[in-house]
Design a protein around this motif. Structure first.
Motif, PDB file in Angstrom:
ATOM      1  N   GLU A  93       0.827  -1.210   0.000  1.00  0.00           N
ATOM      2  CA  GLU A  93       0.000   0.000   0.000  1.00  0.00           C
ATOM      3  C   GLU A  93       0.860   1.258   0.000  1.00  0.00           C
ATOM      4  O   GLU A  93       0.571   2.230  -0.706  1.00  0.00           O
ATOM      5  CB  GLU A  93      -0.937  -0.004   1.226  1.00  0.00           C
ATOM      6  CG  GLU A  93      -1.969  -1.104   1.223  1.00  0.00           C
ATOM      7  CD  GLU A  93      -1.510  -2.372   1.909  1.00  0.00           C
ATOM      8  OE1 GLU A  93      -2.371  -3.182   2.298  1.00  0.00           O
ATOM      9  OE2 GLU A  93      -0.278  -2.569   2.067  1.00  0.00           O
ATOM     10  N   SER A 120      -1.930 -12.676  -2.787  1.00  0.00           N
ATOM     11  CA  SER A 120      -3.222 -13.211  -3.206  1.00  0.00           C
ATOM     12  C   SER A 120      -3.889 -13.975  -2.066  1.00  0.00           C
ATOM     13  O   SER A 120      -5.121 -13.942  -1.926  1.00  0.00           O
ATOM     14  CB  SER A 120      -3.062 -14.116  -4.429  1.00  0.00           C
ATOM     15  OG  SER A 120      -2.354 -15.292  -4.110  1.00  0.00           O
ATOM     16  N   GLU A 122      -3.291 -13.353   1.230  1.00  0.00           N
ATOM     17  CA  GLU A 122      -3.643 -12.362   2.243  1.00  0.00           C
ATOM     18  C   GLU A 122      -5.015 -11.761   1.964  1.00  0.00           C
ATOM     19  O   GLU A 122      -5.862 -11.649   2.858  1.00  0.00           O
ATOM     20  CB  GLU A 122      -2.594 -11.251   2.287  1.00  0.00           C
ATOM     21  CG  GLU A 122      -2.921 -10.153   3.293  1.00  0.00           C
ATOM     22  CD  GLU A 122      -1.847  -9.092   3.378  1.00  0.00           C
ATOM     23  OE1 GLU A 122      -2.080  -8.091   4.095  1.00  0.00           O
ATOM     24  OE2 GLU A 122      -0.790  -9.238   2.739  1.00  0.00           O
ATOM     25  N   TYR A 123      -5.261 -11.405   0.709  1.00  0.00           N
ATOM     26  CA  TYR A 123      -6.540 -10.774   0.389  1.00  0.00           C
ATOM     27  C   TYR A 123      -7.661 -11.796   0.233  1.00  0.00           C
ATOM     28  O   TYR A 123      -8.836 -11.458   0.367  1.00  0.00           O
ATOM     29  CB  TYR A 123      -6.389  -9.905  -0.859  1.00  0.00           C
ATOM     30  CG  TYR A 123      -5.602  -8.655  -0.547  1.00  0.00           C
ATOM     31  CD1 TYR A 123      -6.171  -7.622   0.180  1.00  0.00           C
ATOM     32  CD2 TYR A 123      -4.263  -8.544  -0.924  1.00  0.00           C
ATOM     33  CE1 TYR A 123      -5.444  -6.493   0.510  1.00  0.00           C
ATOM     34  CE2 TYR A 123      -3.528  -7.417  -0.587  1.00  0.00           C
ATOM     35  CZ  TYR A 123      -4.123  -6.390   0.118  1.00  0.00           C
ATOM     36  OH  TYR A 123      -3.394  -5.285   0.457  1.00  0.00           O
ATOM     37  N   ARG A 124      -7.317 -13.041  -0.006  1.00  0.00           N
ATOM     38  CA  ARG A 124      -8.341 -14.088  -0.044  1.00  0.00           C
ATOM     39  C   ARG A 124      -8.938 -14.300   1.338  1.00  0.00           C
ATOM     40  O   ARG A 124     -10.146 -14.513   1.490  1.00  0.00           O
ATOM     41  CB  ARG A 124      -7.742 -15.397  -0.549  1.00  0.00           C
ATOM     42  CG  ARG A 124      -8.726 -16.570  -0.573  1.00  0.00           C
ATOM     43  CD  ARG A 124      -8.034 -17.883  -0.893  1.00  0.00           C
ATOM     44  NE  ARG A 124      -7.323 -17.838  -2.156  1.00  0.00           N
ATOM     45  CZ  ARG A 124      -6.602 -18.850  -2.629  1.00  0.00           C
ATOM     46  NH1 ARG A 124      -6.497 -19.968  -1.929  1.00  0.00           N
ATOM     47  NH2 ARG A 124      -5.982 -18.739  -3.787  1.00  0.00           N
ATOM     48  N   THR A 126      -8.740 -12.142   4.058  1.00  0.00           N
ATOM     49  CA  THR A 126      -9.178 -10.984   4.831  1.00  0.00           C
ATOM     50  C   THR A 126     -10.700 -10.860   4.839  1.00  0.00           C
ATOM     51  O   THR A 126     -11.361 -11.175   3.843  1.00  0.00           O
ATOM     52  CB  THR A 126      -8.545  -9.683   4.295  1.00  0.00           C
ATOM     53  OG1 THR A 126      -8.905  -8.608   5.175  1.00  0.00           O
ATOM     54  CG2 THR A 126      -9.039  -9.348   2.894  1.00  0.00           C
ATOM     55  N   ARG A 131     -10.373  -3.745   2.173  1.00  0.00           N
ATOM     56  CA  ARG A 131      -9.098  -4.372   1.795  1.00  0.00           C
ATOM     57  C   ARG A 131      -9.308  -5.453   0.736  1.00  0.00           C
ATOM     58  O   ARG A 131      -8.537  -5.556  -0.211  1.00  0.00           O
ATOM     59  CB  ARG A 131      -8.424  -4.986   3.037  1.00  0.00           C
ATOM     60  CG  ARG A 131      -7.733  -3.965   3.911  1.00  0.00           C
ATOM     61  CD  ARG A 131      -7.023  -4.629   5.078  1.00  0.00           C
ATOM     62  NE  ARG A 131      -6.022  -5.603   4.664  1.00  0.00           N
ATOM     63  CZ  ARG A 131      -4.819  -5.288   4.203  1.00  0.00           C
ATOM     64  NH1 ARG A 131      -4.471  -4.019   4.072  1.00  0.00           N
ATOM     65  NH2 ARG A 131      -3.960  -6.234   3.867  1.00  0.00           N
ATOM     66  N   LYS A 132     -10.339  -6.245   0.911  1.00  0.00           N
ATOM     67  CA  LYS A 132     -10.565  -7.393   0.040  1.00  0.00           C
ATOM     68  C   LYS A 132     -10.881  -6.970  -1.386  1.00  0.00           C
ATOM     69  O   LYS A 132     -10.407  -7.585  -2.353  1.00  0.00           O
ATOM     70  CB  LYS A 132     -11.702  -8.247   0.596  1.00  0.00           C
ATOM     71  CG  LYS A 132     -11.824  -9.623  -0.047  1.00  0.00           C
ATOM     72  CD  LYS A 132     -12.924 -10.422   0.614  1.00  0.00           C
ATOM     73  CE  LYS A 132     -12.924 -11.869   0.169  1.00  0.00           C
ATOM     74  NZ  LYS A 132     -11.830 -12.651   0.754  1.00  0.00           N
ATOM     75  N   TYR A 133     -11.680  -5.904  -1.528  1.00  0.00           N
ATOM     76  CA  TYR A 133     -12.168  -5.545  -2.857  1.00  0.00           C
ATOM     77  C   TYR A 133     -11.577  -4.243  -3.403  1.00  0.00           C
ATOM     78  O   TYR A 133     -11.303  -4.148  -4.599  1.00  0.00           O
ATOM     79  CB  TYR A 133     -13.698  -5.452  -2.843  1.00  0.00           C
ATOM     80  CG  TYR A 133     -14.334  -6.781  -2.517  1.00  0.00           C
ATOM     81  CD1 TYR A 133     -14.366  -7.809  -3.453  1.00  0.00           C
ATOM     82  CD2 TYR A 133     -14.864  -7.029  -1.255  1.00  0.00           C
ATOM     83  CE1 TYR A 133     -14.932  -9.039  -3.153  1.00  0.00           C
ATOM     84  CE2 TYR A 133     -15.447  -8.257  -0.944  1.00  0.00           C
ATOM     85  CZ  TYR A 133     -15.469  -9.257  -1.899  1.00  0.00           C
ATOM     86  OH  TYR A 133     -16.010 -10.473  -1.597  1.00  0.00           O
ATOM     87  N   THR A 135      -8.696  -2.232  -1.900  1.00  0.00           N
ATOM     88  CA  THR A 135      -7.235  -2.215  -1.831  1.00  0.00           C
ATOM     89  C   THR A 135      -6.624  -3.229  -2.793  1.00  0.00           C
ATOM     90  O   THR A 135      -5.671  -2.919  -3.522  1.00  0.00           O
ATOM     91  CB  THR A 135      -6.758  -2.504  -0.396  1.00  0.00           C
ATOM     92  OG1 THR A 135      -7.334  -1.547   0.495  1.00  0.00           O
ATOM     93  CG2 THR A 135      -5.244  -2.430  -0.308  1.00  0.00           C
ATOM     94  N   ASN A 136      -7.169  -4.427  -2.817  1.00  0.00           N
ATOM     95  CA  ASN A 136      -6.626  -5.474  -3.684  1.00  0.00           C
ATOM     96  C   ASN A 136      -6.730  -5.095  -5.161  1.00  0.00           C
ATOM     97  O   ASN A 136      -5.812  -5.324  -5.946  1.00  0.00           O
ATOM     98  CB  ASN A 136      -7.354  -6.792  -3.421  1.00  0.00           C
ATOM     99  CG  ASN A 136      -6.635  -7.985  -4.015  1.00  0.00           C
ATOM    100  OD1 ASN A 136      -5.421  -7.979  -4.172  1.00  0.00           O
ATOM    101  ND2 ASN A 136      -7.384  -9.014  -4.365  1.00  0.00           N
TER     102      ASN A 136
END
Length: 363
Positions: A93, A120, A122-124, A126, A131-133, A135-136
């Protein structure tokens, strides 16, 4: 460019307790010792347990920002007021914000990003919607536009290419280096007699760490006299305490809390276990083997497979297989380990070896 003239800005979210912060201090101090002009720039200084570990000659700039969402104007202001040759960002970030601030301010410097986890995954995992949608998505669009990225393992490098559009030539794979106190552990002559009848977990008590699976595996062990020590703090603590009671292992499960003297626990434990869903390059495994203590870990998408040498310093376990984890823990407890041989496997992570890779980046 002469290294004594190069000016580096090292950016991180905070200097609180955590593996990334420990590596940040090691890297920044080393570059300072090599003659670079370097500053540490933090989003904030909340709970800064690592602040005093930085070289006293390194200036710390506190941007006083709560999160990366509000970071961009503060970074732009810093960049406009300071001349940099290089920036190294210890979070994706921050790296993206640096890229945007560089474009906005029309400055010219090289940006190195550095990943902490396998992104991939980490965001799966969270649960945070933003963050998931959001930030990723932003990372997929902007992260690869920085100049280079440092991956802590080959698995992380593959993930960056596959999911975040990096080219292989942009990626530098550099493992984490041992901190000073763990390098001192390598020199000690140990005796198996110092071991206590305990298994160790060291790290945050968070969902990522898969500690519910660790407790399940611990409850299945053949040896009902061994204790499990969990050293660290986190939001899952109360749940894990209740879950241990539910499994009937409450009396053998000890919640220690955070300590700066974790090496004492590594030395005393018969075994260190990592049950995470994902990691980048888990320092806990390298620290444990530096103290002569074997490790057991899931074969994660990145990290443990590049640290564990099967049967020499520990055992790798099929990913997320709790029964296999319990079996490997039993096996490790029954194995007659050579502490000296375990320590030899940590020699490749000495700072004198790893830090040379960082030095090459800025030359």
């Amino acid at each position: 460019m002469d290294k004594t003239q190069a000016r580096i800005g090292a950016f991180i979210f905070n200097l609180s307790k955590g593996g990334a912060q420990g590596v940040f201090v090691t890297v920044v101090n080393y570059l300072k010792q090599q003659g670079f002009e370097i500053e540490a720039i933090t989003q904030n200084l909340d709970d800064s347990v690592y602040k005093d570990d930085l070289d006293e000659d390194i200036r710390i700039v506190n941007l006083q920002v709560a999160s990366a969402k509000k970071l961009l104007p503060h970074l732009k202001n810093y960049i406009e007021q300071n001349s940099l040759d290089y920036a190294i960002a210890f979070s994706p970030e921050i790296a993206v914000n640096l890229y945007l601030a560089r474009r906005w301010s029309k400055k010219n410097f090289v940006i190195y990003g550095r990943c902490i986890n396998t992104l991939s995954y980490e965001y799966r995992y969270t649960k945070a919607f933003f963050r998931k949608y959001i930030t990723n998505t932003l990372l997929k669009f902007f992260y690869h536009k920085i100049d280079f990225v440092i991956a802590q393992s080959n698995g992380m490098a593959e993930d960056l290419c596959k999911h975040y559009h990096f080219r292989w030539e942009q990626i530098k794979v550099i493992h984490n280096a041992l901190g000073k106190k763990f390098e001192k552990e390598l020199e000690k002559v140990d005796s198996p007699d110092q071991k206590e009848n305990m298994i160790l977990y060291s790290g945050r008590l968070e969902k990522q760490k898969g500690l519910e699976m660790l407790l399940d595996a611990f409850s299945q062990l053949e040896d009902r006299t061994v204790s499990l020590f969990l050293v660290g703090d986190g939001s899952e603590k109360a749940f894990l305490q209740q879950y241990a009671q539910k499994l009937g292992i409450g009396e053998r499960t000890v919640f220690v809390g955070y300590t700066k003297n974790i090496e004492e626990y590594y030395r005393s434990a018969k075994l260190t276990v990592l049950s995470s869903y994902f990691e980048g390059f888990p320092n806990v495994l390298v620290e444990s083997i530096a103290c002569g203590t074997p490790v057991v870990a899931f074969d994660l998408p990145s990290g443990p497979g590049e640290i564990i040498i099967e049967g020499q310093n520990g055992y790798l376990v099929e990913y997320l297989n709790v029964e296999a984890l319990a079996h490997a823990m039993d096996l490790a407890l029954q194995t007659e380990w050579s502490m000296a041989e375990i320590k030899k496997t940590a020699q490749r992570f000495r700072s004198s070896i790893i830090m040379q890779r960082y030095l090459e980046l800025f030359r």
